[in-house]
Design a protein around this motif. Structure first.
Motif, PDB file in Angstrom:
ATOM      1  N   SER A  81       0.802  -1.197   0.171  1.00 15.05           N
ATOM      2  CA  SER A  81      -0.061   0.035   0.109  1.00 15.05           C
ATOM      3  C   SER A  81       0.808   1.545  -0.162  1.00 15.05           C
ATOM      4  CB  SER A  81      -0.858   0.036   1.041  1.00 15.05           C
ATOM      5  OG  SER A  81      -0.244  -0.060   2.301  1.00 15.05           O
ATOM      6  N   ILE A  82       0.155   2.269  -0.366  1.00 15.30           N
ATOM      7  CA  ILE A  82       0.823   3.547  -0.468  1.00 15.30           C
ATOM      8  C   ILE A  82       0.134   4.725  -0.079  1.00 15.30           C
ATOM      9  CG2 ILE A  82       1.858   5.067  -2.193  1.00 15.30           C
ATOM     10  CD1 ILE A  82       2.694   2.832  -4.050  1.00 15.30           C
ATOM     11  N   VAL A  83       0.554   5.460   0.932  1.00 15.81           N
ATOM     12  CA  VAL A  83      -0.113   6.719   1.261  1.00 15.81           C
ATOM     13  C   VAL A  83       0.619   7.892   0.703  1.00 15.81           C
ATOM     14  CG1 VAL A  83      -0.971   8.153   3.362  1.00 15.81           C
ATOM     15  CG2 VAL A  83      -0.967   5.381   3.252  1.00 15.81           C
ATOM     16  N   ILE A  84      -0.142   8.503  -0.045  1.00 16.41           N
ATOM     17  CA  ILE A  84       0.184   9.970  -0.259  1.00 16.41           C
ATOM     18  C   ILE A  84      -0.633  10.971   0.337  1.00 16.41           C
ATOM     19  CG2 ILE A  84       0.128  11.572  -2.414  1.00 16.41           C
ATOM     20  CD1 ILE A  84      -0.054   8.941  -4.079  1.00 16.41           C
ATOM     21  N   SER A  85       0.262  11.851   0.810  1.00 16.71           N
ATOM     22  CA  SER A  85      -0.386  13.132   1.757  1.00 16.71           C
ATOM     23  C   SER A  85      -0.156  14.381   1.129  1.00 16.71           C
ATOM     24  CB  SER A  85       0.691  13.065   3.219  1.00 16.71           C
ATOM     25  OG  SER A  85       0.533  11.800   3.575  1.00 16.71           O
ATOM     26  N   LEU A  86      -1.194  15.123   1.039  1.00 14.93           N
ATOM     27  CA  LEU A  86      -1.432  16.535   0.784  1.00 14.93           C
ATOM     28  C   LEU A  86      -1.489  17.211   1.908  1.00 14.93           C
ATOM     29  CD1 LEU A  86      -1.707  18.914  -1.252  1.00 14.93           C
ATOM     30  CD2 LEU A  86      -3.890  18.181  -1.381  1.00 14.93           C
ATOM     31  N   LEU A  87      -0.515  17.859   2.478  1.00 15.43           N
ATOM     32  CA  LEU A  87      -0.336  18.605   3.842  1.00 15.43           C
ATOM     33  C   LEU A  87      -1.033  19.772   3.842  1.00 15.43           C
ATOM     34  CD1 LEU A  87       3.088  16.980   5.024  1.00 15.43           C
ATOM     35  CD2 LEU A  87       0.872  16.267   5.655  1.00 15.43           C
ATOM     36  N   LYS A  88      -1.690  20.160   4.870  1.00 14.12           N
ATOM     37  CA  LYS A  88      -2.463  21.499   5.001  1.00 14.12           C
ATOM     38  C   LYS A  88      -2.054  21.966   6.384  1.00 14.12           C
ATOM     39  CE  LYS A  88      -3.446  22.308   0.838  1.00 14.12           C
ATOM     40  NZ  LYS A  88      -2.687  23.256   0.036  1.00 14.12           N
ATOM     41  N   TYR A  89      -1.595  22.925   6.402  1.00 13.61           N
ATOM     42  CA  TYR A  89      -1.470  23.276   7.992  1.00 13.61           C
ATOM     43  C   TYR A  89      -1.894  25.167   7.979  1.00 13.61           C
ATOM     44  CZ  TYR A  89       0.936  25.082  12.228  1.00 13.61           C
ATOM     45  OH  TYR A  89       1.051  25.659  13.514  1.00 13.61           O
ATOM     46  N   SER A  90      -2.528  25.448   9.038  1.00 13.14           N
ATOM     47  CA  SER A  90      -3.023  26.798   9.067  1.00 13.14           C
ATOM     48  C   SER A  90      -2.739  27.330  10.720  1.00 13.14           C
ATOM     49  CB  SER A  90      -4.360  26.909   8.602  1.00 13.14           C
ATOM     50  OG  SER A  90      -5.003  28.210   8.925  1.00 13.14           O
ATOM     51  N   THR A  91      -2.140  28.439  10.532  1.00 14.19           N
ATOM     52  CA  THR A  91      -1.984  29.232  11.843  1.00 14.19           C
ATOM     53  C   THR A  91      -3.200  30.048  12.280  1.00 14.19           C
ATOM     54  OG1 THR A  91      -0.714  30.960  10.897  1.00 14.19           O
ATOM     55  CG2 THR A  91       0.528  29.050  11.910  1.00 14.19           C
ATOM     56  N   ARG A  92      -3.845  30.408  11.181  1.00 10.76           N
ATOM     57  CA  ARG A  92      -4.966  31.320  11.361  1.00 10.76           C
ATOM     58  C   ARG A  92      -6.339  30.488  11.573  1.00 10.76           C
ATOM     59  NH1 ARG A  92      -3.775  36.015   6.886  1.00 10.76           N
ATOM     60  NH2 ARG A  92      -2.365  36.884   7.891  1.00 10.76           N
ATOM     61  N   ARG A  93      -6.509  29.391  10.862  1.00 10.23           N
ATOM     62  CA  ARG A  93      -7.648  28.714  11.023  1.00 10.23           C
ATOM     63  C   ARG A  93      -7.484  27.171  11.421  1.00 10.23           C
ATOM     64  NH1 ARG A  93      -6.725  30.710   6.192  1.00 10.23           N
ATOM     65  NH2 ARG A  93      -7.849  32.677   5.597  1.00 10.23           N
ATOM     66  N   SER A  94      -6.601  27.059  12.140  1.00 12.68           N
ATOM     67  CA  SER A  94      -6.284  25.672  12.866  1.00 12.68           C
ATOM     68  C   SER A  94      -7.644  25.115  13.509  1.00 12.68           C
ATOM     69  CB  SER A  94      -5.061  25.675  14.019  1.00 12.68           C
ATOM     70  OG  SER A  94      -5.597  26.415  14.773  1.00 12.68           O
ATOM     71  N   ASN A  95      -8.476  25.614  13.876  1.00 12.67           N
ATOM     72  CA  ASN A  95      -9.664  24.964  14.504  1.00 12.67           C
ATOM     73  C   ASN A  95     -10.918  24.789  13.502  1.00 12.67           C
ATOM     74  OD1 ASN A  95      -8.205  24.836  16.977  1.00 12.67           O
ATOM     75  ND2 ASN A  95      -9.279  26.636  17.522  1.00 12.67           N
ATOM     76  N   GLU A  96     -10.580  25.417  12.080  1.00 11.54           N
ATOM     77  CA  GLU A  96     -11.624  24.913  10.975  1.00 11.54           C
ATOM     78  C   GLU A  96     -11.532  23.664  10.466  1.00 11.54           C
ATOM     79  OE1 GLU A  96     -12.042  28.058   8.334  1.00 11.54           O
ATOM     80  OE2 GLU A  96     -11.803  29.768   9.814  1.00 11.54           O
ATOM     81  N   ASN A  97     -12.756  23.121  10.328  1.00 11.55           N
ATOM     82  CA  ASN A  97     -12.703  21.857   9.229  1.00 11.55           C
ATOM     83  C   ASN A  97     -12.767  22.207   7.849  1.00 11.55           C
ATOM     84  OD1 ASN A  97     -12.610  20.291  11.511  1.00 11.55           O
ATOM     85  ND2 ASN A  97     -14.835  20.358  11.927  1.00 11.55           N
ATOM     86  N   PHE A  98     -12.311  21.342   7.053  1.00 11.20           N
ATOM     87  CA  PHE A  98     -12.782  21.523   5.731  1.00 11.20           C
ATOM     88  C   PHE A  98     -14.333  21.280   5.451  1.00 11.20           C
ATOM     89  CE2 PHE A  98      -8.335  20.296   4.308  1.00 11.20           C
ATOM     90  CZ  PHE A  98      -8.167  21.569   3.483  1.00 11.20           C
ATOM     91  N   THR A  99     -14.892  22.197   4.722  1.00  9.16           N
ATOM     92  CA  THR A  99     -15.945  22.106   4.188  1.00  9.16           C
ATOM     93  C   THR A  99     -15.748  21.776   2.549  1.00  9.16           C
ATOM     94  OG1 THR A  99     -16.267  24.204   3.453  1.00  9.16           O
ATOM     95  CG2 THR A  99     -16.947  23.593   5.786  1.00  9.16           C
ATOM     96  N   PHE A 100     -16.903  21.237   1.821  1.00  8.74           N
ATOM     97  CA  PHE A 100     -16.867  20.946   0.480  1.00  8.74           C
ATOM     98  C   PHE A 100     -16.408  21.963  -0.339  1.00  8.74           C
ATOM     99  CE2 PHE A 100     -18.055  16.859   1.018  1.00  8.74           C
ATOM    100  CZ  PHE A 100     -19.353  16.577   0.979  1.00  8.74           C
ATOM    101  N   SER A 101     -16.957  23.276   0.112  1.00  5.83           N
ATOM    102  CA  SER A 101     -16.404  24.503  -0.718  1.00  5.83           C
ATOM    103  C   SER A 101     -15.050  24.895  -0.368  1.00  5.83           C
ATOM    104  CB  SER A 101     -17.326  25.943  -0.159  1.00  5.83           C
ATOM    105  OG  SER A 101     -17.035  26.196   1.034  1.00  5.83           O
ATOM    106  N   LYS A 102     -14.402  24.509   0.659  1.00  5.75           N
ATOM    107  CA  LYS A 102     -13.077  24.721   1.130  1.00  5.75           C
ATOM    108  C   LYS A 102     -12.219  23.896  -0.013  1.00  5.75           C
ATOM    109  CE  LYS A 102     -12.866  27.467   4.790  1.00  5.75           C
ATOM    110  NZ  LYS A 102     -13.034  28.886   4.536  1.00  5.75           N
ATOM    111  N   LEU A 103     -12.426  22.921  -0.038  1.00  6.75           N
ATOM    112  CA  LEU A 103     -11.634  21.870  -0.891  1.00  6.75           C
ATOM    113  C   LEU A 103     -11.696  22.671  -2.226  1.00  6.75           C
ATOM    114  CD1 LEU A 103     -13.212  18.529  -0.188  1.00  6.75           C
ATOM    115  CD2 LEU A 103     -10.877  19.623   0.632  1.00  6.75           C
TER     116      LEU A 103
END
Length: 182
Positions: A81-103
């Protein structure tokens, strides 16, 4: 009055770089294992060189890959198996979850090139074209470290279960209309 700390754009970028480095170091330490199916290799900022040159000669299709982990082998062919990571980090929005529109938010409003969903889809499609659906689905997992709204995850799971139960040609719009009420 509540004080809100302001962070310059340069510091935001540096925080993201630091996060990527720390994530890579953490994954590198996981290489110290003796499990047959354990992590055996990692690639930072891309995919294994020889295969990458063959299936992504322009270098455009794998731009979203921050880290690739190979389990049970050192490359695509030998890995279980292979895991490919697209890492996202936010200092301003660290507590916000992704929504469909954010994607679907990119750096430029007039272009889809920087969109998270576009990058993930491009990576997936590149592998799909080269190796076929069965091998890609059984081997590759695309992940992001940022949380997704639990309601949306539930909707995705419901749609997946519906599609598994209804193995016939379906209009995706018809499927979505059934789930819009949730």
């Amino acid at each position: 009055m509540k004080f809100k700390k302001s962070i310059t754009d340069a510091d935001l970028s540096s925080a993201g770089d630091d996060f990527h480095i720390l994530w890579s170091i953490k994954k590198s330490l996981e290489l110290l294992n003796f499990e047959k199916a354990g992590i055996k290799a990692i690639t930072i900022e891309g995919f294994e060189k020889n295969l990458s040159r063959k299936i992504d000669f322009s270098g455009e299709n794998f731009l979203g890959i921050d880290l690739t982990e190979y389990f049970g082998g050192n490359d695509f062919k030998s890995s279980e198996s292979i895991v490919i990571s697209l890492l996202k980090y936010s200092t301003r929005r660290s507590n916000e979850n992704f929504t469909f529109s954010k994607l679907y938010e990119g750096k430029k409003s007039s272009s889809y090139d920087g969109l998270i969903i576009h990058r993930l889809a491009t990576i997936f499609k590149t592998f799909l074209d080269e190796f076929g659906r069965d091998e890609v689905i059984s081997k590759i997992k695309l992940v992001s470290n940022r949380s997704v709204n639990a309601l949306y995850l539930n909707q995705i799971t419901q749609i997946q279960n519906f599609l598994i139960r209804n193995k016939r040609a379906l209009s995706f719009n018809a499927v979505l209309n059934d789930f819009l009420k949730y």
